[in-house]
Design an enzyme around this catalytic site. Structure first.
Site, PDB file in Angstrom:
ATOM      1  N   CYS A 194      11.985   8.769  16.086  1.00 54.22           N
ATOM      2  CA  CYS A 194      10.981   9.170  17.184  1.00 54.22           C
ATOM      3  C   CYS A 194       9.566   9.485  16.735  1.00 54.22           C
ATOM      4  O   CYS A 194       9.124   9.912  15.613  1.00 54.22           O
ATOM      5  CB  CYS A 194      11.521  10.602  17.693  1.00 54.22           C
ATOM      6  SG  CYS A 194      10.772  11.400  19.168  1.00 54.22           S
ATOM      7  N   CYS A 221      20.830  10.965  18.523  1.00 49.29           N
ATOM      8  CA  CYS A 221      21.465  10.251  17.505  1.00 49.29           C
ATOM      9  C   CYS A 221      20.629  10.171  16.356  1.00 49.29           C
ATOM     10  O   CYS A 221      19.369  10.567  16.711  1.00 49.29           O
ATOM     11  CB  CYS A 221      21.631   8.646  17.777  1.00 49.29           C
ATOM     12  SG  CYS A 221      20.187   7.816  18.334  1.00 49.29           S
ATOM     13  N   CYS A 266      17.228   8.337  22.464  1.00 54.95           N
ATOM     14  CA  CYS A 266      18.479   7.655  21.681  1.00 54.95           C
ATOM     15  C   CYS A 266      17.783   6.498  21.243  1.00 54.95           C
ATOM     16  O   CYS A 266      16.683   6.009  21.393  1.00 54.95           O
ATOM     17  CB  CYS A 266      19.580   7.366  22.797  1.00 54.95           C
ATOM     18  SG  CYS A 266      21.125   7.468  21.919  1.00 54.95           S
TER      19      CYS A 266
END
Length: 138
Positions: A89, A82, A10
């Site tokens: 990422c 999210c 997240c």
């Protein structure tokens, strides 16, 4: 033999991914090694702790952490919770399965305390349903 790793990611590792880690450990802990992290570490949200207590899951001792690239490489399944985490990422190796759940950030909920609590509950319950669907996932 070690258990496969599931990694919930997240933005701040304070609400959604913390709830997912707690629920994941409760529901999948026999089969999976469950972790969570964020693009940043914002600390565990007290409201997330309170709403998890309601369902008997204690996340008080969980730590807010930034993404560990080594753990990311060793993970069997990486789930972003999210859009920010999905977009930012670090690249996962091709052998790592990924999924995206795109959940509303309950920390951004507005209204009365009860309305805010309900947003946290809704997100928590959505995460629980999704994790339960992973029970047969290998």
């Amino acid at each position: 033999m070690s258990k496969p790793i599931i990694y919930f990611l997240c933005t701040g590792n304070s609400c959604r991914s913390q709830m997912a880690e707690g629920l994941g450990r409760q529901l999948l802990g026999d089969e999976w090694d469950v972790h969570s992290a964020g693009i940043e570490a914002h600390g565990v949200n007290p409201k997330a702790v309170e709403m998890m207590d309601e369902v008997g899951v204690d996340i008080r001792d969980q730590q807010s952490a930034v993404i560990d690239r080594d753990l990311l490489k060793r993970a069997s399944l990486v789930i972003t919770l999210c859009g920010d985490a999905k977009e930012n990422c670090p690249v996962t190796p091709p052998n790592v399965e990924t999924d995206h759940w795109g959940l509303f950030d309950p920390a951004k909920a507005e209204g009365s305390e009860e309305e805010v609590n309900q947003v946290f509950r809704d997100v928590r319950d959505d995460i629980k349903r999704r994790i339960e669907s992973l029970k047969d996932h290998k």
